[in-house]
Design a protein around this motif. Structure first.
Motif, PDB file in Angstrom:
ATOM      1  N   ALA A 264       0.835  -1.203   0.000  1.00 20.33           N
ATOM      2  CA  ALA A 264       0.000   0.000   0.000  1.00 20.33           C
ATOM      3  C   ALA A 264       0.869   1.252   0.000  1.00 20.33           C
ATOM      4  O   ALA A 264       2.038   1.228   0.391  1.00 20.33           O
ATOM      5  CB  ALA A 264      -0.910  -0.003   1.228  1.00 20.33           C
ATOM      6  N   ALA A 265       0.281   2.354  -0.415  1.00 18.01           N
ATOM      7  CA  ALA A 265       0.989   3.634  -0.479  1.00 18.01           C
ATOM      8  C   ALA A 265       1.535   4.045   0.888  1.00 18.01           C
ATOM      9  O   ALA A 265       2.596   4.668   0.964  1.00 18.01           O
ATOM     10  CB  ALA A 265       0.058   4.715  -1.028  1.00 18.01           C
ATOM     11  N   LYS A 266       0.856   3.672   1.961  1.00 19.12           N
ATOM     12  CA  LYS A 266       1.318   4.035   3.307  1.00 19.12           C
ATOM     13  C   LYS A 266       2.696   3.450   3.610  1.00 19.12           C
ATOM     14  O   LYS A 266       3.460   4.010   4.382  1.00 19.12           O
ATOM     15  CB  LYS A 266       0.313   3.617   4.374  1.00 19.12           C
ATOM     16  N   ASP A 267       3.037   2.337   2.978  1.00 19.77           N
ATOM     17  CA  ASP A 267       4.335   1.706   3.198  1.00 19.77           C
ATOM     18  C   ASP A 267       5.472   2.467   2.518  1.00 19.77           C
ATOM     19  O   ASP A 267       6.642   2.211   2.800  1.00 19.77           O
ATOM     20  CB  ASP A 267       4.321   0.257   2.708  1.00 19.77           C
ATOM     21  N   LEU A 268       5.121   3.384   1.636  1.00 23.75           N
ATOM     22  CA  LEU A 268       6.129   4.189   0.943  1.00 23.75           C
ATOM     23  C   LEU A 268       6.497   5.457   1.711  1.00 23.75           C
ATOM     24  O   LEU A 268       7.513   6.087   1.406  1.00 23.75           O
ATOM     25  CB  LEU A 268       5.626   4.584  -0.452  1.00 23.75           C
ATOM     26  N   PHE A 269       5.691   5.823   2.690  1.00 25.05           N
ATOM     27  CA  PHE A 269       5.887   7.097   3.384  1.00 25.05           C
ATOM     28  C   PHE A 269       7.284   7.228   3.988  1.00 25.05           C
ATOM     29  O   PHE A 269       7.973   8.220   3.766  1.00 25.05           O
ATOM     30  CB  PHE A 269       4.824   7.312   4.465  1.00 25.05           C
ATOM     31  N   GLY A 270       7.712   6.256   4.779  1.00 22.09           N
ATOM     32  CA  GLY A 270       9.012   6.321   5.443  1.00 22.09           C
ATOM     33  C   GLY A 270      10.168   6.458   4.472  1.00 22.09           C
ATOM     34  O   GLY A 270      10.970   7.399   4.576  1.00 22.09           O
ATOM     35  N   PRO A 271      10.286   5.537   3.503  1.00 22.39           N
ATOM     36  CA  PRO A 271      11.393   5.654   2.553  1.00 22.39           C
ATOM     37  C   PRO A 271      11.353   6.942   1.717  1.00 22.39           C
ATOM     38  O   PRO A 271      12.389   7.554   1.476  1.00 22.39           O
ATOM     39  CB  PRO A 271      11.248   4.424   1.658  1.00 22.39           C
ATOM     40  N   VAL A 272      10.160   7.365   1.308  1.00 24.76           N
ATOM     41  CA  VAL A 272      10.066   8.600   0.514  1.00 24.76           C
ATOM     42  C   VAL A 272      10.469   9.803   1.358  1.00 24.76           C
ATOM     43  O   VAL A 272      11.200  10.689   0.890  1.00 24.76           O
ATOM     44  CB  VAL A 272       8.654   8.774  -0.095  1.00 24.76           C
ATOM     45  N   LEU A 273      10.027   9.848   2.606  1.00 26.26           N
ATOM     46  CA  LEU A 273      10.422  10.941   3.505  1.00 26.26           C
ATOM     47  C   LEU A 273      11.939  10.975   3.657  1.00 26.26           C
ATOM     48  O   LEU A 273      12.553  12.044   3.593  1.00 26.26           O
ATOM     49  CB  LEU A 273       9.749  10.788   4.870  1.00 26.26           C
ATOM     50  N   LEU A 274      12.559   9.819   3.826  1.00 26.33           N
ATOM     51  CA  LEU A 274      14.014   9.785   3.987  1.00 26.33           C
ATOM     52  C   LEU A 274      14.742  10.178   2.693  1.00 26.33           C
ATOM     53  O   LEU A 274      15.812  10.790   2.746  1.00 26.33           O
ATOM     54  CB  LEU A 274      14.465   8.412   4.484  1.00 26.33           C
ATOM     55  N   ILE A 275      14.162   9.876   1.537  1.00 24.49           N
ATOM     56  CA  ILE A 275      14.747  10.336   0.266  1.00 24.49           C
ATOM     57  C   ILE A 275      14.693  11.868   0.205  1.00 24.49           C
ATOM     58  O   ILE A 275      15.665  12.520  -0.166  1.00 24.49           O
ATOM     59  CB  ILE A 275      14.018   9.728  -0.955  1.00 24.49           C
ATOM     60  N   VAL A 276      13.547  12.426   0.554  1.00 23.97           N
ATOM     61  CA  VAL A 276      13.395  13.892   0.539  1.00 23.97           C
ATOM     62  C   VAL A 276      14.374  14.537   1.513  1.00 23.97           C
ATOM     63  O   VAL A 276      15.055  15.511   1.171  1.00 23.97           O
ATOM     64  CB  VAL A 276      11.935  14.301   0.847  1.00 23.97           C
ATOM     65  N   LEU A 277      14.481  14.008   2.719  1.00 23.15           N
ATOM     66  CA  LEU A 277      15.415  14.564   3.703  1.00 23.15           C
ATOM     67  C   LEU A 277      16.861  14.432   3.229  1.00 23.15           C
ATOM     68  O   LEU A 277      17.673  15.340   3.433  1.00 23.15           O
ATOM     69  CB  LEU A 277      15.240  13.874   5.057  1.00 23.15           C
ATOM     70  N   THR A 278      17.187  13.335   2.568  1.00 26.27           N
ATOM     71  CA  THR A 278      18.527  13.151   2.008  1.00 26.27           C
ATOM     72  C   THR A 278      18.814  14.230   0.970  1.00 26.27           C
ATOM     73  O   THR A 278      19.876  14.870   0.995  1.00 26.27           O
ATOM     74  CB  THR A 278      18.671  11.751   1.370  1.00 26.27           C
TER      75      THR A 278
END
Length: 129
Positions: free
Chosen positions: A95-109
């Motif tokens: 589900a899309a909710k499982d992408l939140f953590g990795p996407v947030l960390l990509i943005v922060l990177t």
């Protein structure tokens, strides 16, 4: 570097460091949720140890002064690890909710890398063959 850019850099970098440290520790501890997720994604469990160590070392690299080349490698490693996580979740139909953590960390990177101070960047010499 403006005060605004320093603030953006440090907020993104501290959040990135906290996120990578916490997930790295959880992976090194091989918590049940992590082992279940790795099995679901099709990765061997020893991959947790590898990721956990790399994340902790990457956090150290981006936080210590100097060593700009090492920082570049750490940022690249964070980007590759998190984009790999996004792809893995998409490939398994999560589900899309499982992408939140990795996407947030990509943005922060990306934000931390973009706003890093001059002393944390690689300086290239002019090369004229």
């Amino acid at each position: 570097m403006t005060k605004r850019n320093k603030i953006i850099y440090w907020i993104a970098t501290v959040w990135l460091a906290l996120g990578m440290t916490s997930t790295g520790i959880v992976q090194l501890m091989k918590m049940k949720e992590e082992t279940v997720m790795m099995a679901h994604l099709g990765y061997p469990l020893y991959f947790l140890t590898l990721l956990g160590i790399w994340k902790i070392l990457g956090v150290i690299a981006i936080l210590i002064p100097k060593l700009p080349l090492l920082k570049e490698w750490a940022y690249a490693g964070f980007f590759f690890a998190m984009s790999g996580a996004v792809f893995s979740h998409l490939a398994t139909g999560d589900a899309a909710k499982d992408l939140f953590g990795p996407v947030l960390l990509i943005v922060l990177t990306a934000v931390s890398w973009y706003f890093r101070p001059a002393g944390r960047k690689i300086i290239f010499a002019n090369f004229n063959p």
